[in-house]
Write a protein that holds these residues in place. Sequence first.
Motif, PDB file in Angstrom:
ATOM      1  N   ASN A 200       0.793  -1.220  -0.042  1.00  0.00           N
ATOM      2  CA  ASN A 200      -0.020  -0.047  -0.029  1.00  0.00           C
ATOM      3  C   ASN A 200       0.912   1.220  -0.124  1.00  0.00           C
ATOM      4  OD1 ASN A 200      -2.388  -1.587   0.057  1.00  0.00           O
ATOM      5  ND2 ASN A 200      -2.738  -1.319   2.287  1.00  0.00           N
ATOM      6  N   SER A 201       0.439   2.355  -0.740  1.00  0.00           N
ATOM      7  CA  SER A 201       1.084   3.645  -0.620  1.00  0.00           C
ATOM      8  C   SER A 201       0.199   4.558  -1.053  1.00  0.00           C
ATOM      9  CB  SER A 201       2.226   3.459  -1.655  1.00  0.00           C
ATOM     10  OG  SER A 201       2.829   4.970  -2.092  1.00  0.00           O
ATOM     11  N   THR A 202       0.161   5.780  -0.547  1.00  0.00           N
ATOM     12  CA  THR A 202      -0.831   6.919  -1.039  1.00  0.00           C
ATOM     13  C   THR A 202       0.284   8.169  -1.649  1.00  0.00           C
ATOM     14  OG1 THR A 202      -2.525   6.559   0.629  1.00  0.00           O
ATOM     15  CG2 THR A 202      -2.176   8.905  -0.420  1.00  0.00           C
ATOM     16  N   ARG A 203       1.208   8.551  -0.647  1.00  0.00           N
ATOM     17  CA  ARG A 203       1.992   9.639  -0.972  1.00  0.00           C
ATOM     18  C   ARG A 203       2.922   9.189  -2.251  1.00  0.00           C
ATOM     19  NH1 ARG A 203       0.067  10.364   3.766  1.00  0.00           N
ATOM     20  NH2 ARG A 203       0.408   8.219   3.818  1.00  0.00           N
ATOM     21  N   THR A 204       3.850   8.119  -1.920  1.00  0.00           N
ATOM     22  CA  THR A 204       4.903   7.565  -2.912  1.00  0.00           C
ATOM     23  C   THR A 204       4.453   7.400  -4.166  1.00  0.00           C
ATOM     24  OG1 THR A 204       6.036   6.725  -0.745  1.00  0.00           O
ATOM     25  CG2 THR A 204       7.108   6.360  -3.012  1.00  0.00           C
TER      26      THR A 204
ATOM     27  N   ARG B  23       7.896  -0.574  -5.023  1.00  0.00           N
ATOM     28  CA  ARG B  23       7.638  -0.850  -3.596  1.00  0.00           C
ATOM     29  C   ARG B  23       7.454  -2.447  -3.248  1.00  0.00           C
ATOM     30  NH1 ARG B  23       4.361   2.676   0.446  1.00  0.00           N
ATOM     31  NH2 ARG B  23       6.184   4.122   0.357  1.00  0.00           N
TER      32      ARG B  23
ATOM     33  N   HIS C 127      14.114   3.528   1.970  1.00  0.00           N
ATOM     34  CA  HIS C 127      13.000   4.339   1.235  1.00  0.00           C
ATOM     35  C   HIS C 127      13.866   5.732   0.945  1.00  0.00           C
ATOM     36  CE1 HIS C 127       9.500   6.195   0.274  1.00  0.00           C
ATOM     37  NE2 HIS C 127       8.637   5.906   1.117  1.00  0.00           N
TER      38      HIS C 127
ATOM     39  N   GLN D 189      12.198   8.918   0.190  1.00  0.00           N
ATOM     40  CA  GLN D 189      11.768   9.622   1.420  1.00  0.00           C
ATOM     41  C   GLN D 189      12.683  10.684   2.071  1.00  0.00           C
ATOM     42  OE1 GLN D 189       8.185   9.591   2.673  1.00  0.00           O
ATOM     43  NE2 GLN D 189       9.152  11.381   3.765  1.00  0.00           N
TER      44      GLN D 189
ATOM     45  N   PRO E  81       6.970  11.583   7.970  1.00  0.00           N
ATOM     46  CA  PRO E  81       7.060  11.209   6.426  1.00  0.00           C
ATOM     47  C   PRO E  81       5.588  10.733   5.973  1.00  0.00           C
ATOM     48  CG  PRO E  81       7.895   9.391   8.026  1.00  0.00           C
ATOM     49  CD  PRO E  81       7.806  10.684   8.637  1.00  0.00           C
ATOM     50  N   GLY E  82       4.571  10.598   6.970  1.00  0.00           N
ATOM     51  CA  GLY E  82       3.392  10.303   6.839  1.00  0.00           C
ATOM     52  C   GLY E  82       3.173   8.618   6.548  1.00  0.00           C
ATOM     53  N   PRO E  83       2.172   7.964   6.672  1.00  0.00           N
ATOM     54  CA  PRO E  83       0.856   8.489   7.206  1.00  0.00           C
ATOM     55  C   PRO E  83       0.869   8.825   8.594  1.00  0.00           C
ATOM     56  CG  PRO E  83       0.757   6.113   6.710  1.00  0.00           C
ATOM     57  CD  PRO E  83       2.139   6.450   6.274  1.00  0.00           C
TER      58      PRO E  83
HETATM   59  N1   CP Z   1       5.796   8.235   3.298  1.00  0.00           N
HETATM   60  C1   CP Z   1       5.308   7.185   2.593  1.00  0.00           C
HETATM   61  O1   CP Z   1       6.142   6.394   2.036  1.00  0.00           O
HETATM   62  O2   CP Z   1       4.122   7.117   2.558  1.00  0.00           O
HETATM   63  P1   CP Z   1       3.160   6.299   1.653  1.00  0.00           P
HETATM   64  O3   CP Z   1       3.362   5.004   2.416  1.00  0.00           O
HETATM   65  O4   CP Z   1       1.881   6.424   1.636  1.00  0.00           O
HETATM   66  O5   CP Z   1       3.795   6.072   0.149  1.00  0.00           O
END
Ligand code: CP
Length: 306
Positions: free
Chosen positions: A55-59, A108, A136, A139, A263-265
């Motif tokens: 899962n990933s949103t930002r990356t 990823r 990562h 990031q 770095p989120g989330p």
């Molecule tokens: N910071 C980071 O890697 O966020 P995601 O898991 O949403 O990609």
Amino acid sequence: MPLSSKHLLGLSGVPKEDIQLILDTAVTFREILERPIKKVPTLKGKTIVNLFFENSTRTRISFELAQKRLSADTVNFTTSSSSTKKGETFKDTVLNIEAMKIDMIVVRHQSAGVPQFLTKISNASIINAGDGRHEHPTQALLDMYSIKEKIGKIDGLKVCIVGDIAHSRVAISNIAGLISMGAKVSVCGPATMIPKSIESLGVTVHHDINKAIAENDVLNILRIQLERKAGTNIPSLREYHNYFGVTEERLEKNNKDILILHPGPINRGVEISSEVADGPYQVILDQVTNGVAVRMAVLYLLGTMN
Ligand code: CP
């Protein structure tokens, strides 16, 4: 000067000059993101595949936007709709994608070492978007970019990474990159979340969040990685917040000049209070914007090496 490698697998062992080149190049792309038309033809004709097995949103969105801003052709692979669900091996999946003539793979994966493995079976440039607990790198690059943007330098700064260090690929990449760029790096968290070997990476260890806040210029706060069973390392999330949560009260009492990164989330009320997550000390959404520019820089520098 080009980068020293056609792949970006991590920041451990990457020369300082490469990190500096990526951060300097990102400044130009950050400026492009402020233009009415946020697109340049730099990677026109290049094909990039985004392989996201986790899962990933930002990356994921950040890489895809960066590729589109550079005019590359992009294809997104998601595990749920792929033939890996029909029993095809990871290697066969990659060889089939490779046969479609691609230039770069952004990957990823939940297993450490998958990006390295891809370099053995593919001719494409490989970019690690997070592999297990390993690294990562983009990031950490966007974190360093954000520190430099806000404070003006990295060299000589004291940076503390707070939280679940044991499960964190972000921590490993930040430690490598920040030390290479001249920062003094420490980590802070419960002993159960800090690997015993961490000091061999050149960091010091805190177990007192108030001291960590008082003694550092920057805190990079990590979430508790419950999906990696990190919850078993602490009595409860409430207790974690009481002992290690970064709150406005703690910042105001110990260090009003500190810069807060995450770095989120984010998990509000656990590693960071809502007041800090939305308040004047943090640059959390700036990090996300800067991430697009930094990933444009990485894609550009690797994409123009071939
Ligand atoms: N910071 C980071 O890697 O966020 P995601 O898991 O949403 O990609």
